[in-house]
Design an enzyme around this catalytic site. Structure first.
Site: not given
Ligand code: ADP
Ligand code: MG
Length: 641
Positions: A323
């Site tokens: 991840d």
């Molecule tokens: P990762 O796979 O990098 O851990 P997530 O699945 O948690 O990322 O989130 C993916 C994308 O969703 C973030 O890069 C952002 O664009 C958007 N996102 C998720 N949660 C939030 C939030 N609380 N505020 C703003 N954007 C969010």
């Molecule tokens: Mg993550």
């Protein structure tokens, strides 16, 4: 050989008594030529004390209509008595009992390796009372919310959050990492770690039997009890093998005696020797002796295997999927750009008041979100002294963003997926700026009010120091594919992949799409998914081996992963692979060695009439060697980067 239910001390005493009666029997027999009855009574006493623990096991198995290796041993000893070879029978039981006691001791060493953690945890904590006075109380009496004072040089008694003071804490007991970490108000501290140099006040966050160290110990104990694949195989094999030995021995007695008219005594004696040397004691202990030590080694170095099976399975990993956020990167993004979009002029404007208003809305939406990006946005507002707007009905959509209501108007922060249903075309200035930021490796979120973009926030997260070295080490260990899965945009993903030499990049994924990718990767090989365990739980669960990192203090990660890296340290990943490989090597050494000894001793019986006592020594000796070989796995490995 079994690890007996009889307790270790009792077994040592029984073994000593067995030796005493055996010696007494020999003396009365040869030096005083006492009555046969007295001598035999002494031998019988020796039999009873030496065979007691094994006999208990035999009964236990016979109830399940199984014969086990203890049965073979006791059968052989009784057989020896039957042809008046009391001394050899008693020697057999003595050595059997002795090596049982030694094994219990040696395996106890591995089992207790992890218990030493508990000794580091003080039994009392210095409680600060409401009137400011201090009182030492047993840790079991500490309640959540109470304040505990910890002085420099002391171990921390309980899990808590620092509410006063700053210090550096050595968390080696939990994470295996002995570099002290500086901590200040707001940071958490774990029971059994060492407060190095400052006086701190901790607010208790967990009860004594709920602390991270208590959970680690519980996990390791359960893991050590669980069985590896090889061991499960050997367990089903033991009763069948034992039964075949019994049948072979019966044939070895009756065929030469009745069919070939050979003398009964030597034929019987040889059969008893076969019974002993063919017993698979060493084989049975070969796997657990190694796996238990490997689990203990891991636990001491911040790698928790949740079961012996995972130690074996980790060897087969050929694809590691990471991840991105919080795993390859620090997961502490910072806001780099704040841009306000003016809808009338269709362009970005530089107006401090407008920027503050936009950030207030964004921080308001993110205020109650646990997401890394949310924290970055809220702390940016804090830094600029901007009060987050009071929003209502906040709702988060994983992998997309958050939305809420501000005085009846809908406001939100998120990526383009969040808006795909109602914003079909972004103003070109917005999409161009967003793309420009992404191409520079930034994470971009839109701030939207009433379905109209009012701003953009760009954020950047930095790659962990140890990420590159760890990944190239994994590659040198023969891991074929390294993949990165992220919900973040393609631009960021590509930039990080290039920096770290990652060949498969999957970006802009929703949590269930991560699961799909893992399933696809699993068609090609054995996949380990490495994540922080908080929002990756589904992906961790759908991989062959889920590895959670930085798990100290987060229960979800401890529960959903198969292997847990306690610290925020990617170098533990190659360490884990090294340990698993080493464990497999030792298991196979043990198996090969124990089988060879059986074959050799059997050959000895038929070729040179190996005496029973020598057979017993060879047999018990090999069992002990196998256990000792397993103990080598307790030693910390030095792998270089
Ligand atoms: P990762 O796979 O990098 O851990 P997530 O699945 O948690 O990322 O989130 C993916 C994308 O969703 C973030 O890069 C952002 O664009 C958007 N996102 C998720 N949660 C939030 C939030 N609380 N505020 C703003 N954007 C969010
Ligand atoms: Mg993550």
């Amino acid at each position: 050989m079994p690890q007996y239910t009889t307790n270790g001390k009792v077994q040592v005493w029984l073994t000593a008594l067995c030796a005493f009666f055996l010696a007494a029997g020999i003396i009365s027999d040869y030096f005083f030529s006492l009555q046969y009855q007295i001598t035999v009574t002494l031998y019988i006493l020796s039999y009873v004390t030496g065979g007691y623990s094994g006999f208990v096991e035999v009964i236990h198995h016979l109830r399940k209509f199984e014969v086990n290796i203890d049965f073979l041993m006791i059968f052989a000893a009784v057989g020896a008595a039957f042809i008046d070879k009391w001394i050899e029978g008693a020697t057999l039981l003595f050595l059997f009992s002795l090596s049982g006691a030694l094994e219990t001791y040696a395996l106890g060493k591995s089992r207790n390796a992890i218990h030493s953690l508990l000794k580091l945890r003080p039994s009392e904590g210095l409680l600060k009372l409401d009137d400011g006075s201090e009182k030492l109380v047993p840790i079991e009496e500490l309640e959540i919310g109470q304040i505990v004072i910890v002085k420099p040089g002391e171990h921390i008694p309980i899990d808590g959050k620092i509410v006063k003071g700053e210090t550096s804490i050595n968390e080696a007991t939990i994470t295996g990492e002995s570099m002290p970490i500086s901590k200040e108000v707001g940071d958490s501290a774990f029971a059994a770690t060492l407060n190095e140099n400052g006086v701190i006040e901790l607010e208790v966050t967990r009860k004594a039997n709920d602390t991270t160290v208590a959970k680690i110990i519980q996990l390791v104990e359960d893991a050590q009890k669980s069985k590896a694949r090889t061991q499960r195989f050997l367990d089903t094999f033991e009763p069948r093998y034992a039964l075949s030995v019994v049948i072979a021995v019966i044939l070895l007695i009756f065929i030469p005696w009745l069919v070939f008219n050979q003398d009964f005594d030597p034929v019987f004696y040889r059969a008893m020797t076969v019974l002993v040397v063919a017993s698979p004691c060493a084989l049975i202990i070969s796997t657990p002796a190694s796996i238990i030590s490997a689990i203990a080694n891991g636990a001491k170095n911040g790698v928790l295997f949740k079961g012996g099976a995972y130690v074996e399975q980790a060897v087969d990993i050929d694809t590691v999927a990471f991840d991105k956020t919080g795993t390859l990167t620090k997961g502490e993004p910072e806001v780099t750009d704040l841009m306000v979009f003016d809808q009338d002029q269709e362009k970005f404007i530089k107006d401090n008041a407008e920027v503050s208003g936009m950030l207030a809305i964004a921080a308001g939406c993110e205020f109650h979100s646990e997401h890394h990006l949310a924290k970055a946005i809220v702390s940016k507002a804090e830094e600029l002294n901007i009060q987050p707007s009071q929003v209502e009905n906040m709702q988060a959509t994983p992998g997309q963003g958050v939305e809420a209501f501000l005085k009846g108007r809908k406001v939100s922060v998120g990526n383009s997926k969040m808006y795909s249903a109602f914003i079909h075309k972004w103003p070109s200035a917005v999409s161009e700026e967003a793309q420009h930021q992404k191409d520079n490796g930034k994470t971009v979120v839109f701030v939207v009010q009433d379905d109209q973009p009012i701003g953009l926030i760009a954020l950047a997260d930095i790659v962990r120091d140890d990420a590159k070295a760890s990944i190239s080490r994994l590659q040198s260990f023969g891991i074929k594919h390294i993949a990165m899965l992220t919900g973040d945009n393609e631009g960021v993903a590509r930039a990080i992949a290039a920096e770290l030499n990652i060949d498969h990049v999957y970006a802009e994924l929703l949590p269930d799409e991560k699961v799909e990718i893992i399933k696809k990767l699993r068609e090609e090989g054995v996949v380990a998914m490495v994540g922080d365990g908080v929002n990756d739980a589904p992906a961790l669960a759908s991989s062959d081996i889920g590895i959670a990192m930085g798990a100290a203090g987060t229960d979800v990660a401890l529960e959903t992963a198969d292997i847990v890296l306690m610290g925020d340290d990617l170098t533990k990943l190659p360490y884990l692979l090294w340990l698993a490989r080493k464990a497999r090597k030792v298991v196979w050494q043990n198996i090969t060695f124990s089988l060879s000894v059986i074959v050799l001793l059997l050959a000895g019986v038929f070729a040179v009439e190996l005496p029973l006592t020598l057979g017993v020594i060879g047999h018990e000796g090999s069992t002990l060697l196998v256990v000792i070989n397993g103990l080598r796995l307790l030693k910390r490995g030095k792998i270089s980067f």
